[in-house]
Design a protein around this motif. Structure first.
Motif, PDB file in Angstrom:
ATOM      1  N   THR A   1       0.849  -1.193   0.000  1.00 44.86           N
ATOM      2  CA  THR A   1       0.000   0.000   0.000  1.00 44.86           C
ATOM      3  C   THR A   1       0.879   1.236   0.000  1.00 44.86           C
ATOM      4  O   THR A   1       1.775   1.377   0.846  1.00 44.86           O
ATOM      5  N   MET A   2       0.616   2.125  -0.977  1.00 44.60           N
ATOM      6  CA  MET A   2       1.460   3.309  -1.113  1.00 44.60           C
ATOM      7  C   MET A   2       1.069   4.407  -0.133  1.00 44.60           C
ATOM      8  O   MET A   2      -0.075   4.482   0.322  1.00 44.60           O
ATOM      9  N   GLU A   3       2.021   5.280   0.159  1.00 42.46           N
ATOM     10  CA  GLU A   3       1.772   6.423   1.032  1.00 42.46           C
ATOM     11  C   GLU A   3       1.010   7.508   0.271  1.00 42.46           C
ATOM     12  O   GLU A   3       0.811   7.426  -0.944  1.00 42.46           O
ATOM     13  N   LYS A   4       0.625   8.572   0.988  1.00 43.75           N
ATOM     14  CA  LYS A   4      -0.161   9.649   0.391  1.00 43.75           C
ATOM     15  C   LYS A   4       0.611  10.430  -0.663  1.00 43.75           C
ATOM     16  O   LYS A   4       0.018  11.128  -1.479  1.00 43.75           O
ATOM     17  N   ASN A   5       1.927  10.327  -0.650  1.00 44.70           N
ATOM     18  CA  ASN A   5       2.725  11.077  -1.626  1.00 44.70           C
ATOM     19  C   ASN A   5       2.837  10.332  -2.957  1.00 44.70           C
ATOM     20  O   ASN A   5       3.608  10.706  -3.835  1.00 44.70           O
ATOM     21  N   HIS A   6       2.064   9.257  -3.076  1.00 42.20           N
ATOM     22  CA  HIS A   6       2.092   8.460  -4.304  1.00 42.20           C
ATOM     23  C   HIS A   6       0.666   8.364  -4.860  1.00 42.20           C
ATOM     24  O   HIS A   6      -0.302   8.320  -4.119  1.00 42.20           O
ATOM     25  N   ALA A   7       0.553   8.346  -6.196  1.00 47.08           N
ATOM     26  CA  ALA A   7      -0.778   8.295  -6.812  1.00 47.08           C
ATOM     27  C   ALA A   7      -0.781   7.334  -7.996  1.00 47.08           C
ATOM     28  O   ALA A   7       0.235   7.155  -8.675  1.00 47.08           O
ATOM     29  N   VAL A   8      -1.938   6.732  -8.204  1.00 50.28           N
ATOM     30  CA  VAL A   8      -2.175   5.919  -9.403  1.00 50.28           C
ATOM     31  C   VAL A   8      -3.376   6.521 -10.117  1.00 50.28           C
ATOM     32  O   VAL A   8      -4.453   6.632  -9.531  1.00 50.28           O
ATOM     33  N   ARG A   9      -3.191   6.936 -11.382  1.00 51.20           N
ATOM     34  CA  ARG A   9      -4.260   7.634 -12.113  1.00 51.20           C
ATOM     35  C   ARG A   9      -4.492   6.998 -13.475  1.00 51.20           C
ATOM     36  O   ARG A   9      -3.566   6.479 -14.109  1.00 51.20           O
ATOM     37  N   SER A  10      -5.739   7.070 -13.918  1.00 48.86           N
ATOM     38  CA  SER A  10      -6.066   6.713 -15.303  1.00 48.86           C
ATOM     39  C   SER A  10      -6.147   8.007 -16.108  1.00 48.86           C
ATOM     40  O   SER A  10      -6.897   8.921 -15.734  1.00 48.86           O
ATOM     41  N   LEU A  11      -5.376   8.105 -17.176  1.00 52.00           N
ATOM     42  CA  LEU A  11      -5.305   9.328 -17.964  1.00 52.00           C
ATOM     43  C   LEU A  11      -5.704   9.060 -19.416  1.00 52.00           C
ATOM     44  O   LEU A  11      -5.349   8.020 -19.989  1.00 52.00           O
ATOM     45  N   LEU A  12      -6.431  10.004 -19.992  1.00 48.91           N
ATOM     46  CA  LEU A  12      -6.788   9.928 -21.411  1.00 48.91           C
ATOM     47  C   LEU A  12      -5.671  10.520 -22.261  1.00 48.91           C
ATOM     48  O   LEU A  12      -5.132  11.579 -21.934  1.00 48.91           O
ATOM     49  N   VAL A  13      -5.357   9.853 -23.353  1.00 49.59           N
ATOM     50  CA  VAL A  13      -4.379  10.397 -24.299  1.00 49.59           C
ATOM     51  C   VAL A  13      -5.108  11.334 -25.249  1.00 49.59           C
ATOM     52  O   VAL A  13      -5.834  10.892 -26.141  1.00 49.59           O
ATOM     53  N   THR A  14      -4.946  12.630 -25.024  1.00 47.90           N
ATOM     54  CA  THR A  14      -5.594  13.628 -25.888  1.00 47.90           C
ATOM     55  C   THR A  14      -4.595  14.634 -26.461  1.00 47.90           C
ATOM     56  O   THR A  14      -4.963  15.461 -27.279  1.00 47.90           O
ATOM     57  N   ASN A  15      -3.342  14.568 -26.009  1.00 45.63           N
ATOM     58  CA  ASN A  15      -2.302  15.448 -26.542  1.00 45.63           C
ATOM     59  C   ASN A  15      -1.751  14.843 -27.830  1.00 45.63           C
ATOM     60  O   ASN A  15      -1.158  13.766 -27.830  1.00 45.63           O
ATOM     61  N   LYS A  16      -1.945  15.527 -28.940  1.00 40.98           N
ATOM     62  CA  LYS A  16      -1.552  14.988 -30.242  1.00 40.98           C
ATOM     63  C   LYS A  16      -0.045  14.800 -30.370  1.00 40.98           C
ATOM     64  O   LYS A  16       0.421  14.045 -31.227  1.00 40.98           O
ATOM     65  N   GLU A  17       0.715  15.466 -29.511  1.00 41.64           N
ATOM     66  CA  GLU A  17       2.175  15.359 -29.576  1.00 41.64           C
ATOM     67  C   GLU A  17       2.664  13.955 -29.198  1.00 41.64           C
ATOM     68  O   GLU A  17       3.738  13.534 -29.628  1.00 41.64           O
ATOM     69  N   VAL A  18       1.899  13.247 -28.372  1.00 48.79           N
ATOM     70  CA  VAL A  18       2.343  11.909 -27.950  1.00 48.79           C
ATOM     71  C   VAL A  18       1.693  10.795 -28.769  1.00 48.79           C
ATOM     72  O   VAL A  18       2.094   9.635 -28.649  1.00 48.79           O
ATOM     73  N   VAL A  19       0.705  11.142 -29.596  1.00 51.16           N
ATOM     74  CA  VAL A  19       0.049  10.143 -30.436  1.00 51.16           C
ATOM     75  C   VAL A  19       1.064   9.584 -31.434  1.00 51.16           C
ATOM     76  O   VAL A  19       1.819  10.324 -32.058  1.00 51.16           O
ATOM     77  N   GLY A  20       1.099   8.281 -31.566  1.00 49.78           N
ATOM     78  CA  GLY A  20       2.039   7.643 -32.487  1.00 49.78           C
ATOM     79  C   GLY A  20       3.363   7.282 -31.853  1.00 49.78           C
ATOM     80  O   GLY A  20       4.218   6.665 -32.494  1.00 49.78           O
ATOM     81  N   LYS A  21       3.565   7.662 -30.585  1.00 49.65           N
ATOM     82  CA  LYS A  21       4.818   7.345 -29.893  1.00 49.65           C
ATOM     83  C   LYS A  21       4.619   6.146 -28.968  1.00 49.65           C
ATOM     84  O   LYS A  21       3.519   5.871 -28.504  1.00 49.65           O
ATOM     85  N   THR A  22       5.716   5.442 -28.694  1.00 49.63           N
ATOM     86  CA  THR A  22       5.675   4.332 -27.753  1.00 49.63           C
ATOM     87  C   THR A  22       6.009   4.862 -26.359  1.00 49.63           C
ATOM     88  O   THR A  22       6.569   5.952 -26.211  1.00 49.63           O
ATOM     89  N   ILE A  23       5.695   4.090 -25.335  1.00 50.56           N
ATOM     90  CA  ILE A  23       5.982   4.490 -23.954  1.00 50.56           C
ATOM     91  C   ILE A  23       7.485   4.684 -23.723  1.00 50.56           C
ATOM     92  O   ILE A  23       7.898   5.689 -23.132  1.00 50.56           O
ATOM     93  N   PRO A  24       8.356   3.767 -24.196  1.00 53.78           N
ATOM     94  CA  PRO A  24       9.789   3.994 -24.012  1.00 53.78           C
ATOM     95  C   PRO A  24      10.288   5.294 -24.649  1.00 53.78           C
ATOM     96  O   PRO A  24      11.195   5.939 -24.115  1.00 53.78           O
ATOM     97  N   GLU A  25       9.683   5.702 -25.778  1.00 54.26           N
ATOM     98  CA  GLU A  25      10.096   6.943 -26.437  1.00 54.26           C
ATOM     99  C   GLU A  25       9.806   8.170 -25.568  1.00 54.26           C
ATOM    100  O   GLU A  25      10.494   9.187 -25.665  1.00 54.26           O
ATOM    101  N   LEU A  26       8.790   8.078 -24.722  1.00 50.62           N
ATOM    102  CA  LEU A  26       8.437   9.210 -23.861  1.00 50.62           C
ATOM    103  C   LEU A  26       9.351   9.315 -22.638  1.00 50.62           C
ATOM    104  O   LEU A  26       9.351  10.346 -21.951  1.00 50.62           O
ATOM    105  N   ASN A  27      10.101   8.245 -22.344  1.00 49.05           N
ATOM    106  CA  ASN A  27      11.104   8.262 -21.267  1.00 49.05           C
ATOM    107  C   ASN A  27      10.513   8.676 -19.919  1.00 49.05           C
ATOM    108  O   ASN A  27      11.144   9.384 -19.124  1.00 49.05           O
ATOM    109  N   MET A  28       9.303   8.221 -19.637  1.00 50.61           N
ATOM    110  CA  MET A  28       8.617   8.610 -18.407  1.00 50.61           C
ATOM    111  C   MET A  28       9.312   8.063 -17.161  1.00 50.61           C
ATOM    112  O   MET A  28       9.324   8.696 -16.103  1.00 50.61           O
ATOM    113  N   PHE A  29       9.907   6.896 -17.294  1.00 54.49           N
ATOM    114  CA  PHE A  29      10.523   6.251 -16.134  1.00 54.49           C
ATOM    115  C   PHE A  29      11.718   7.059 -15.630  1.00 54.49           C
ATOM    116  O   PHE A  29      11.863   7.323 -14.437  1.00 54.49           O
ATOM    117  N   ASN A  30      12.566   7.469 -16.565  1.00 58.63           N
ATOM    118  CA  ASN A  30      13.754   8.223 -16.161  1.00 58.63           C
ATOM    119  C   ASN A  30      13.434   9.666 -15.791  1.00 58.63           C
ATOM    120  O   ASN A  30      14.066  10.253 -14.907  1.00 58.63           O
TER     121      ASN A  30
END
Length: 527
Positions: free
Chosen positions: A267-296
């Motif tokens: 169970t995560m603390e309050k400083n952590h969140a899990v969210r469902s997000l809609l992809v509506t920004n056209k800049e990220v359409v067509g890209k893969t998750i690794p290309e967005l480098n979200m982890f780093n």
């Protein structure tokens, strides 16, 4: 009260009456949106004319949105089912062509009229155009006019009644289709494990290459009772608990690498969140998750992508599409920045950019008019083939530079329905204009010949499917419409299901059937 005879007013009267009639249900059978065409047929008989432009606009919008919608699944379907769908198309066209040849050779029907009967039975304007172009005679249009009404109405009724005749349950077929689709996109699950493998003790997450090795993702870790989000430099210790997300097969590999399944919850603390997000920004359409480098960048973990009701593992092959819903696990403080990257705006999703739609249709027109010569023969996709082909390719591509070709589900449904209605009104009214005259001038005999060309191929491929192919009824109905090159039949099938099974099958088989039809027309013209 002059407006009562205004064709524009009557156009919407037909649509309203058609929808009312389509809602009438008799023992489980209803006409649905195809009832619009039957109402238009009556109005057409009494003199209503609908400009051909309405039919063209409707046809283009309907086929283009079908292409955009079916594009992502078309190529996989073609690879998987292309051969047997090609067999259906070949069977329909060969049987129809053989019956036409017998009408000419044995019953003495004028060859030009007989070829017109063939193209009308298949509701193929490109085929008629090819016949007139080769023979230089307009006699084919007579046969086309006689056979076309049954080619439309007969195929629609056949498609609507077939599930009931075969005692097929549509809901069962939908469940079967969803299960088959799920095989390509297995269910995404989460599970907790206790780290007991000494080989991973004191190793950094980035050095373990977990995603590449197992296909799963580690989203959380608990070390000495303290839960945390996994970061690239997080060190795994023996005795830690981890939470992994992936398919059943991937989670089994996690167990082999790290250790046994655990009932321990992280169970995560309050400083952590899990969210469902809609992809509506056209800049990220067509890209893969690794290309967005979200982890780093944010130590954010995207655990799944939900698309058209299916959960997809966010691996390096999956490109984001407009309207995707992603599940993100990250620190609360980073979440606003992550939301900005993906958009998460219902308003942006509901806004439709018509520029890519217009460009796509223009490209469809151009491709449809390109003629390829092969010796004495030439071939072109025509308007319908060109628009559908471009829609499929752009739907598959998703995005090119600043242009996002895909549409939101609501926009796709609205444009498809609008195009469908305009197309059915025009087809019905224009067929109604000539149906009585055709019977009077050429008699019932030619009509029966045309009906035979329509019916026999359909009956035969139903038998072939029942004995050999055993396709899902929804996919079969789409394949039937495509093999008969009948867009109205697809329009009749469309309201029967919430899945895109008929669309994918139709889009797969239609180009094959159209090419075969034009080849057979050219062969018949040479007889």
């Amino acid at each position: 009260m002059d407006f009562l005879t205004d064709n524009n007013f009557l156009l919407f009267v037909i649509i309203a009456l058609g929808f009312l009639l389509g809602r009438v249900n008799i023992k489980g059978i209803s006409l649905g949106v195809s009832a619009v065409m039957f109402v238009a047929l009556v109005f057409g008989h009494y003199g209503l004319t609908v400009p051909h432009t309405i039919q063209t606009i409707g046809l283009v919008l309907f086929l283009y949105t079908i292409g955009i919608q079916a594009g992502p699944g078309f190529f996989a379907s073609f690879k998987k089912d292309g051969r047997r769908l090609a067999v259906l198309a070949l069977g329909v066209m060969l049987i129809g062509g053989l019956i036409t040849f017998l009408l000419i050779a044995l019953l003495g029907v004028d060859s030009n009229i007989a070829i017109g009967l063939f193209t009308g039975a298949m509701t193929s304007t490109p085929g008629l155009a090819a016949a007139i172009d080769i023979t230089g005679s307009t006699m084919a249009s007579i046969g086309y006019t006689v056979a076309y009404p049954f080619g439309v109405i007969g195929v629609i009724l056949f498609a609507r009644l077939l599930p009931r005749f075969l005692k097929k349950n549509i809901k069962d077929a939908e469940e079967q289709f969803e299960k088959e689709t799920a095989k390509d996109h297995p269910e995404i699950k989460s599970r907790h494990f206790r780290v007991e493998n000494e080989n991973v003790d004191n190793q950094k997450i980035r050095d373990l290459n977990v995603r590449q090795l197992t296909g799963a993702m580690i989203s959380r870790i608990k070390h000495k009772g303290i839960a945390a989000t996994v970061q690239s430099d997080t060190i795994v210790h023996k005795g830690d608990f981890i939470r992994a997300v992936g398919t059943e097969e991937a989670l089994e590999r996690i167990e082999q690498v790290f250790g046994p399944v655990s009932e321990e919850e992280i169970t995560m603390e309050k400083n952590h969140a899990v969210r469902s997000l809609l992809v509506t920004n056209k800049e990220v359409v067509g890209k893969t998750i690794p290309e967005l480098n979200m982890f780093n960048a944010y130590n954010a973990v995207i655990t799944r992508i939900r698309r058209a009701g299916i959960d997809i593992v966010p691996d390096s092959r999956v490109k984001l599409q407009l309207g995707d819903k992603i599940v993100v696990s990250a620190r609360t403080v980073d979440m606003p920045s992550i939301i900005k990257i993906f958009g998460n705006s219902n308003k942006d999703l509901s806004d439709t950019d018509f520029l890519p739609i217009a460009i796509g249709i223009v490209l469809g027109y151009i491709i449809g008019n390109v003629s390829v010569s092969m010796g004495d023969y030439s071939f072109s996709f025509g308007l319908t083939g060109g628009v559908l082909l471009v829609g499929l390719l752009l739907g598959r591509t998703g995005k090119t530079g600043p242009f996002v070709w895909t549409l939101s589900g609501a926009a796709t449904q609205l444009l498809k329905q609008l195009g469908l209605i305009f197309f059915l009104v025009s087809v019905g009214a224009n067929a109604g204009n000539h149906i009585v005259e055709s019977f009077t001038e050429y008699g019932i005999e030619l009509f029966l010949y045309g009906a035979t060309i329509s019916l026999f191929p359909m009956i035969l491929i139903v038998i072939v499917d029942k004995l050999w192919l055993k396709m899902n009824i929804l996919s079969f109905l789409g394949a039937l419409a495509g093999a008969m090159t009948s867009t109205p039949a697809l329009a009749a099938v469309d309201p029967m299901t919430k899945t895109n099974a008929p669309h994918v099958a139709y889009a797969t088989i239609y180009p094959i059937a159209m090419v075969l039809l034009i080849i057979i027309v050219k062969l018949l013209c040479a007889v």
